[in-house]
Design a protein around this motif. Sequence first.
Motif, PDB file in Angstrom:
ATOM      1  N   SER A 193      -0.218   8.114  -8.016  1.00 43.32           N
ATOM      2  CA  SER A 193      -1.027   7.452  -6.979  1.00 43.32           C
ATOM      3  C   SER A 193      -1.207   5.960  -7.203  1.00 43.32           C
ATOM      4  N   ASN A 194      -0.211   5.313  -7.803  1.00 42.75           N
ATOM      5  CA  ASN A 194      -0.206   3.855  -7.838  1.00 42.75           C
ATOM      6  C   ASN A 194       0.166   3.353  -6.443  1.00 42.75           C
ATOM      7  N   LYS A 195       0.066   2.053  -6.212  1.00 44.29           N
ATOM      8  CA  LYS A 195       0.358   1.473  -4.909  1.00 44.29           C
ATOM      9  C   LYS A 195       1.251   0.244  -5.074  1.00 44.29           C
ATOM     10  N   GLU A 243       0.808  -1.226   0.000  1.00 44.00           N
ATOM     11  CA  GLU A 243       0.000   0.000   0.000  1.00 44.00           C
ATOM     12  C   GLU A 243       0.843   1.278   0.000  1.00 44.00           C
ATOM     13  N   GLU A 244       2.145   1.145  -0.109  1.00 40.48           N
ATOM     14  CA  GLU A 244       2.989   2.335  -0.168  1.00 40.48           C
ATOM     15  C   GLU A 244       2.783   3.041  -1.505  1.00 40.48           C
ATOM     16  N   PRO A 245       2.680   4.391  -1.522  1.00 38.43           N
ATOM     17  CA  PRO A 245       2.465   5.102  -2.781  1.00 38.43           C
ATOM     18  C   PRO A 245       3.688   5.052  -3.693  1.00 38.43           C
ATOM     19  N   ARG A 272       0.099  -2.418  -7.811  1.00 34.01           N
ATOM     20  CA  ARG A 272      -1.317  -2.778  -7.896  1.00 34.01           C
ATOM     21  C   ARG A 272      -1.812  -2.646  -9.327  1.00 34.01           C
TER      22      ARG A 272
END
Length: 217
Positions: A185-187, A149-151, A168
């Motif tokens: 804003s990918n993860k 979940e880190e940007p 993701r």
Amino acid sequence: MTQLIVEQAGPVTLVGGGALQAEDLRVAQTLAPYVVAADSGADQALAQGVRPDLTIGDLDSISAEARVRLGAAGLCHIGEQDSTDFDKALRAISAPVVLAVGFLGARLDHQLAVLHSLVQPGRSPCILIGAHEIVFHLTHRLEVSCAPEEPVSLFSLTGVQGRSTGLRWPIDGLTFHPMQQIGTSNKAQGPITLEADGPGMLVMLQKSHLKTVMAQV
């Protein structure tokens, strides 16, 4: 074309006149002890108790007090007005990597000019350190041990494709372009890899990955 003025076998810290956190300068100087200021970045450095080894630029923004403290030997005037002081300084440095602080978070036009310079050929690899992230030009395959979940944000300044693992939303098969496809804003789902097929791709990661990125740019 600016001639090389600073040639270092180790990393170099470059200080600008924009928004600057004292801790970012401390971290940069610890990793890259040789310090260059871009024009009024000299005032920023001196205010934090750091004396630049050299100040480069058109010198139209540095204060009279800083000029006196640094002396003529500490100033390098480049008079042309077709480039920014960041670009003048970066072109004049040869180093394995440049850690740049004080170039993000202030005037947007200045930040855009900095990003433009970051992807130009013929410069030493440079990592911008901002209040919330690091920004760098993706020119080599990159491996980073991100947490879930880190940007992870990508933004290309030209048309370019790439590949990824651990995101993701994978980027394989996409053509990035500032007027079309972007990748902000990918993860991360865990450790990631990133590659670009050509120049122009900017990567934004958390500052905790600075040392990892330094070793790979």
